[in-house]
Design a protein around this motif. Sequence first.
Motif, PDB file in Angstrom:
ATOM      1  N   SER A  23       0.805  -1.217   0.000  1.00 14.05           N
ATOM      2  CA  SER A  23       0.000   0.000   0.000  1.00 14.05           C
ATOM      3  C   SER A  23       0.837   1.267   0.000  1.00 14.05           C
ATOM      4  O   SER A  23       0.336   2.337  -0.303  1.00 14.05           O
ATOM      5  N   ASN A  24       2.107   1.193   0.325  1.00 16.35           N
ATOM      6  CA  ASN A  24       2.965   2.376   0.399  1.00 16.35           C
ATOM      7  C   ASN A  24       3.719   2.668  -0.896  1.00 16.35           C
ATOM      8  O   ASN A  24       4.623   3.481  -0.888  1.00 16.35           O
ATOM      9  N   TRP A  25       3.381   2.025  -1.972  1.00 14.32           N
ATOM     10  CA  TRP A  25       4.085   2.241  -3.230  1.00 14.32           C
ATOM     11  C   TRP A  25       3.557   3.492  -3.920  1.00 14.32           C
ATOM     12  O   TRP A  25       2.368   3.754  -3.956  1.00 14.32           O
ATOM     13  N   ASN A  26       4.468   4.275  -4.491  1.00 15.83           N
ATOM     14  CA  ASN A  26       4.077   5.428  -5.281  1.00 15.83           C
ATOM     15  C   ASN A  26       4.664   5.292  -6.686  1.00 15.83           C
ATOM     16  O   ASN A  26       5.340   4.314  -7.009  1.00 15.83           O
ATOM     17  N   PHE A  27       4.388   6.283  -7.505  1.00 13.71           N
ATOM     18  CA  PHE A  27       4.811   6.226  -8.906  1.00 13.71           C
ATOM     19  C   PHE A  27       6.331   6.151  -9.033  1.00 13.71           C
ATOM     20  O   PHE A  27       6.860   5.422  -9.861  1.00 13.71           O
ATOM     21  N   ALA A  43      13.705   7.022  -3.683  1.00 14.51           N
ATOM     22  CA  ALA A  43      12.464   6.265  -3.795  1.00 14.51           C
ATOM     23  C   ALA A  43      11.577   6.445  -2.571  1.00 14.51           C
ATOM     24  O   ALA A  43      10.385   6.207  -2.620  1.00 14.51           O
ATOM     25  N   SER A  44      12.141   6.892  -1.468  1.00 12.45           N
ATOM     26  CA  SER A  44      11.333   7.128  -0.270  1.00 12.45           C
ATOM     27  C   SER A  44      10.812   8.548  -0.196  1.00 12.45           C
ATOM     28  O   SER A  44      10.106   8.902   0.736  1.00 12.45           O
ATOM     29  N   GLY A  45      11.143   9.380  -1.180  1.00 12.51           N
ATOM     30  CA  GLY A  45      10.669  10.755  -1.212  1.00 12.51           C
ATOM     31  C   GLY A  45      11.533  11.721  -0.448  1.00 12.51           C
ATOM     32  O   GLY A  45      11.121  12.844  -0.189  1.00 12.51           O
ATOM     33  N   ILE A  80       8.638   3.266 -10.942  1.00 14.10           N
ATOM     34  CA  ILE A  80       9.576   3.602 -12.025  1.00 14.10           C
ATOM     35  C   ILE A  80      10.978   3.083 -11.705  1.00 14.10           C
ATOM     36  O   ILE A  80      11.667   2.540 -12.574  1.00 14.10           O
ATOM     37  N   TYR A  81      11.415   3.227 -10.444  1.00 10.77           N
ATOM     38  CA  TYR A  81      12.721   2.693 -10.050  1.00 10.77           C
ATOM     39  C   TYR A  81      12.772   1.173 -10.216  1.00 10.77           C
ATOM     40  O   TYR A  81      13.770   0.625 -10.682  1.00 10.77           O
ATOM     41  N   LEU A  82      11.699   0.493  -9.846  1.00  4.49           N
ATOM     42  CA  LEU A  82      11.672  -0.961  -9.980  1.00  4.49           C
ATOM     43  C   LEU A  82      11.715  -1.380 -11.446  1.00  4.49           C
ATOM     44  O   LEU A  82      12.504  -2.251 -11.833  1.00  4.49           O
ATOM     45  N   ILE A  83      10.913  -0.758 -12.281  1.00  5.16           N
ATOM     46  CA  ILE A  83      10.889  -1.088 -13.709  1.00  5.16           C
ATOM     47  C   ILE A  83      12.236  -0.770 -14.347  1.00  5.16           C
ATOM     48  O   ILE A  83      12.760  -1.561 -15.138  1.00  5.16           O
ATOM     49  N   GLY A  84      12.810   0.384 -14.010  1.00  4.60           N
ATOM     50  CA  GLY A  84      14.116   0.752 -14.562  1.00  4.60           C
ATOM     51  C   GLY A  84      15.213  -0.203 -14.133  1.00  4.60           C
ATOM     52  O   GLY A  84      16.084  -0.569 -14.925  1.00  4.60           O
ATOM     53  N   GLY A  85      15.192  -0.612 -12.877  1.00  6.15           N
ATOM     54  CA  GLY A  85      16.203  -1.553 -12.390  1.00  6.15           C
ATOM     55  C   GLY A  85      16.094  -2.907 -13.059  1.00  6.15           C
ATOM     56  O   GLY A  85      17.111  -3.502 -13.444  1.00  6.15           O
TER      57      GLY A  85
END
Length: 69
Positions: A6-10, A52-54, A14-19
């Motif tokens: 539930s704590n995932w943001n955009f 990634a944590s803002g 993006i970091y996960l997809i890029g990695g």
Amino acid sequence: MKNYLSNWNFRRIIYLIGGIFFVLVAINDRTWWMIPFGLYFISMAVFRFGCASGNCEIPLQKKDSELQN
């Protein structure tokens, strides 16, 4: 697990997809030196550290003269 998802943001997505993209390209092209960069971005998304944590955002502060008016 429900709280974790539930704590995932955009930005984390993006970091996960890029990695994952970096790791897959490195494996496909056999450029092994690129794998740590991809794993770094994946770990930023999964473990929520770095930008990634803002924590890299600069807070918007209004000037004192604007607040008094």
